[in-house]
Write a protein that holds these residues in place. Structure first.
Motif, short mmCIF file in Angstrom:
data_model
loop_
_atom_site.label_atom_id
_atom_site.label_comp_id
_atom_site.label_asym_id
_atom_site.label_seq_id
_atom_site.Cartn_x
_atom_site.Cartn_y
_atom_site.Cartn_z
N ARG A 196 -27.99 34.68 36.43
CA ARG A 196 -28.91 33.63 36.83
C ARG A 196 -30.34 34.15 36.68
O ARG A 196 -30.62 35.32 36.94
CB ARG A 196 -28.66 33.21 38.28
N GLN A 197 -31.22 33.26 36.25
CA GLN A 197 -32.60 33.64 35.94
C GLN A 197 -33.56 32.73 36.68
O GLN A 197 -33.34 31.52 36.79
CB GLN A 197 -32.83 33.54 34.44
N ALA A 198 -34.62 33.30 37.22
CA ALA A 198 -35.66 32.53 37.90
C ALA A 198 -37.00 33.20 37.67
O ALA A 198 -37.19 34.35 38.06
CB ALA A 198 -35.37 32.46 39.40
N LYS A 199 -37.91 32.50 37.02
CA LYS A 199 -39.21 33.10 36.67
C LYS A 199 -38.97 34.45 36.00
O LYS A 199 -38.34 34.52 34.95
CB LYS A 199 -40.10 33.22 37.91
N GLN A 200 -39.41 35.52 36.64
CA GLN A 200 -39.19 36.86 36.09
C GLN A 200 -38.17 37.65 36.93
O GLN A 200 -38.25 38.86 37.05
CB GLN A 200 -40.51 37.62 36.00
N GLU A 201 -37.23 36.94 37.51
CA GLU A 201 -36.19 37.57 38.30
C GLU A 201 -34.83 37.28 37.68
O GLU A 201 -34.60 36.18 37.17
CB GLU A 201 -36.22 37.08 39.75
N GLY A 257 -29.45 40.02 46.98
CA GLY A 257 -28.35 39.08 46.81
C GLY A 257 -28.80 37.68 46.43
O GLY A 257 -27.98 36.77 46.33
N TYR A 258 -30.09 37.48 46.20
CA TYR A 258 -30.59 36.19 45.77
C TYR A 258 -31.84 36.39 44.93
O TYR A 258 -32.44 37.47 44.92
CB TYR A 258 -30.89 35.27 46.96
N ILE A 259 -32.23 35.35 44.20
CA ILE A 259 -33.50 35.33 43.47
C ILE A 259 -34.26 34.08 43.90
O ILE A 259 -33.69 33.18 44.51
CB ILE A 259 -33.30 35.36 41.94
N VAL A 260 -35.55 34.02 43.59
CA VAL A 260 -36.39 32.90 44.01
C VAL A 260 -37.02 32.26 42.79
O VAL A 260 -37.63 32.94 41.96
CB VAL A 260 -37.49 33.36 44.99
N ASP A 261 -36.86 30.94 42.69
CA ASP A 261 -37.46 30.20 41.57
C ASP A 261 -38.39 29.13 42.13
O ASP A 261 -38.28 28.73 43.30
CB ASP A 261 -36.37 29.55 40.72
N ILE A 270 -31.98 31.21 45.34
CA ILE A 270 -30.78 30.94 44.55
C ILE A 270 -29.79 32.08 44.75
O ILE A 270 -30.10 33.24 44.42
CB ILE A 270 -31.12 30.78 43.06
N SER A 271 -28.65 31.77 45.31
CA SER A 271 -27.57 32.76 45.50
C SER A 271 -26.54 32.54 44.40
O SER A 271 -26.64 31.60 43.60
CB SER A 271 -26.95 32.57 46.88
N ASN A 279 -31.55 23.63 33.37
CA ASN A 279 -32.72 23.58 32.49
C ASN A 279 -33.95 23.22 33.33
O ASN A 279 -34.23 22.04 33.57
CB ASN A 279 -32.49 22.55 31.38
N LYS A 280 -34.69 24.22 33.77
CA LYS A 280 -35.82 23.99 34.68
C LYS A 280 -36.92 23.14 34.04
O LYS A 280 -37.47 22.24 34.69
CB LYS A 280 -36.39 25.34 35.12
N ILE A 281 -37.24 23.39 32.79
CA ILE A 281 -38.33 22.67 32.11
C ILE A 281 -38.05 21.17 32.12
O ILE A 281 -38.91 20.35 32.48
CB ILE A 281 -38.52 23.19 30.67
N GLN A 282 -36.83 20.80 31.75
CA GLN A 282 -36.48 19.38 31.69
C GLN A 282 -36.28 18.79 33.08
O GLN A 282 -36.55 17.60 33.29
CB GLN A 282 -35.22 19.20 30.84
N THR A 283 -35.82 19.59 34.02
CA THR A 283 -35.63 19.10 35.39
C THR A 283 -36.96 18.67 35.99
O THR A 283 -37.05 17.63 36.67
CB THR A 283 -34.99 20.19 36.27
N GLU A 284 -38.02 19.43 35.73
CA GLU A 284 -39.33 19.05 36.26
C GLU A 284 -39.79 17.72 35.65
O GLU A 284 -40.33 16.86 36.37
CB GLU A 284 -40.34 20.16 35.98
N LYS A 285 -39.55 17.52 34.37
CA LYS A 285 -39.89 16.23 33.74
C LYS A 285 -39.07 15.10 34.35
O LYS A 285 -39.59 14.00 34.61
CB LYS A 285 -39.63 16.30 32.23
N LEU A 286 -37.79 15.35 34.56
CA LEU A 286 -36.87 14.35 35.12
C LEU A 286 -37.32 13.94 36.52
O LEU A 286 -37.41 12.73 36.83
CB LEU A 286 -35.46 14.94 35.16
N TYR A 287 -37.60 14.91 37.38
CA TYR A 287 -38.00 14.61 38.76
C TYR A 287 -39.35 13.93 38.82
O TYR A 287 -39.58 13.02 39.64
CB TYR A 287 -38.02 15.89 39.59
N GLN A 288 -40.27 14.35 37.95
CA GLN A 288 -41.59 13.71 37.93
C GLN A 288 -41.47 12.23 37.56
O GLN A 288 -42.13 11.37 38.16
CB GLN A 288 -42.51 14.43 36.94
#
Length: 446
Positions: A196-201, A257-261, A270-271, A279-288
């Protein structure tokens, strides 16, 4: 020797599979455009259907491209990589329009599918099984509808870092003599790798068939040495003979045991088991777009149905008086409550209940309901409750346009109106498409 035929593809199914006709029987062929002329090898002939694969493209569509992936046809995880990206987006717009027409909703606008600037390396979560094969350990993905593992050198829909982590862990397994799990013999240690990936984590989850195993500490040290940028390593123990990837028990081997996005300026822990959009990029567009369509006001009380870990409701919280979220998965509700606390949001309240039962029993008047159900869509108990409560606005987000169109048609027969569908490409290279619809109660001004 298998039979070969030359056919012209008539159309593509909702799953992106080409269809031609032979003696009135449909022939299903992957990796082709409509109207292409192809030579096909027949793999299977049933009573009603034929299935085959392309031997040669005789008349090519001008937008056909060579997929980047070396195991594209064997893997089957990416369905549309033979199309250039604009063709993928156009096909998704057309298939959404067709789905809505089949549901009897013709006089509507289906907007162009919102795509990505770079339609690769978008997955922030990767789950890959590992196996012993010819005295080597391999990682890969199961061939579609089989348990045959297709190894890959580089998966283009996941990040460069995720690919590097997989290669490094496989090397560490070989160096430390940590065997992959054998499903048939029920021997070995490592079953899956979850990244799992979040920002630089980055988080690595080692899914193992047993709790303790020889050499574990040296194995973890080896991984950390090869991958110093890893934020945390977690062991998930799954001793069951099952297709379910994760087990119940976990142990933190390194880190917290977790990362933060961050998503729309909010932070989320995020555990390993957290539900979080891939897909974070598209999720932000979707929610907006969802929030824009809702036209929220400071006095609104909104319901976030099927809320998961609360991302939609929390994103809308600053615009409204109160958010109520409901979700049947206990772990997700715990995450939602913790996410509200983590972001110091005090006007969100989350409940672990079935969405249908909750809305029937709840006495609140909701100005707006955000609906983001699983692929099966909403049941009629839930839809009837929306109708009975005369909710002014419903923002319906769906990962399955077919069930969304069915539900929207039902709502339109019972007092609601809509005229626009917004498709979003959450999973480039695949046939999947996510859609948003705004429904308004008739005779209610926007």
């Amino acid at each position: 020797m298998k039979k070969e035929v030359i056919v012209t593809i008539d159309h593509l199914t909702k799953d992106g599979v080409g269809v031609a006709k032979i003696d009135k029987k449909p022939l299903y062929v992957k990796n082709c455009f409509a109207k292409e002329k192809v030579r096909v090898c027949i793999d299977y002939e049933g009573k009603r259907n034929l299935y085959g694969h392309i031997q040669e493209v005789i008349e090519k569509n001008k937008n056909r491209v060579q997929p980047l992936c070396s195991v594209y046809e064997q893997c089957g995880g990416c369905h549309l990589s033979f199309m250039d990206y604009q063709s993928q987006l156009q096909w998704k717009q057309e298939i959404v329009k067709k789905i809505y027409e089949e549901a009897g909703l013709n006089q509507i606008i289906v907007h162009p599918c919102i795509g990505m600037d770079y339609p690769y390396a978008y997955r922030n979560k990767v789950q890959t099984p590992v196996q012993n094969k010819k005295k080597k350990i391999i990682a890969g993905f199961y061939k579609e509808n089989t348990h045959d593992l297709v190894a890959f050198d580089y998966c283009h829909v996941q990040s460069k870092e995720s690919n590097e982590i997989i290669r490094a862990v496989i090397l560490a397994m070989q160096e430390n003599k940590i065997p992959a799990y054998d499903e048939d013999k029920q021997t070995g240690v490592v079953r899956h790798l979850l990244i799992r990936q979040a920002k630089q984590e980055w988080m690595l989850v080692l899914v193992t068939a047993m709790d303790s195993f020889p050499g574990r500490n040296h194995f973890v040290q080896s991984i950390r040495k090869k991958l110093p940028h890893l934020t945390t390593i977690v062991q998930n123990i799954n001793p069951r003979k099952t297709n379910v990837i994760l087990g119940e028990k976990e142990r933190i081997l390194y880190g917290k045991g977790y990362i933060v996005d961050t998503l729309l300026s909010l932070s989320y822990k995020i555990s390993p088991k957290s539900f979080y959009q891939i897909n974070k990029i598209q999720t932000e567009k979707l929610y907006q777009k969802a929030i824009e369509l809702a036209e929220l006001s400071k006095n609104d009380i909104i319901l976030d149905a099927y809320c998961g870990i609360g991302t939609i409701g929390l994103s809308a919280a600053s615009y409204v008086h109160q958010v109520i979220g409901v979700e049947i998965v206990k772990e997700a509700i715990k995450d939602a409550i913790n996410n509200a606390k983590f972001n110091h949001i005090q006007n969100c309240f989350f409940y672990c209940e079935d969405a249908s039962q909750f809305i029937v029993q709840d006495d609140n008047h909701f100005d707006v309901v955000f609906v983001d159900p699983p692929r099966k869509g909403c049941d009629f108990v839930f839809l009837d409750a929306l109708i009975q409560k005369k909710v002014k606005k419903i923002v319906y987000i769906s990962c399955n346009p077919t069930t969304q169109a069915r539900d929207v048609a039902y709502l339109c027969k019972n007092g609601y109106t809509f005229n626009e569908v917004y498709p979003f490409d959450m999973f480039p290279q695949t046939y999947h498409v996510e859609t948003i619809v705004l429904l308004n109660l008739k005779d209610v001004k926007k």
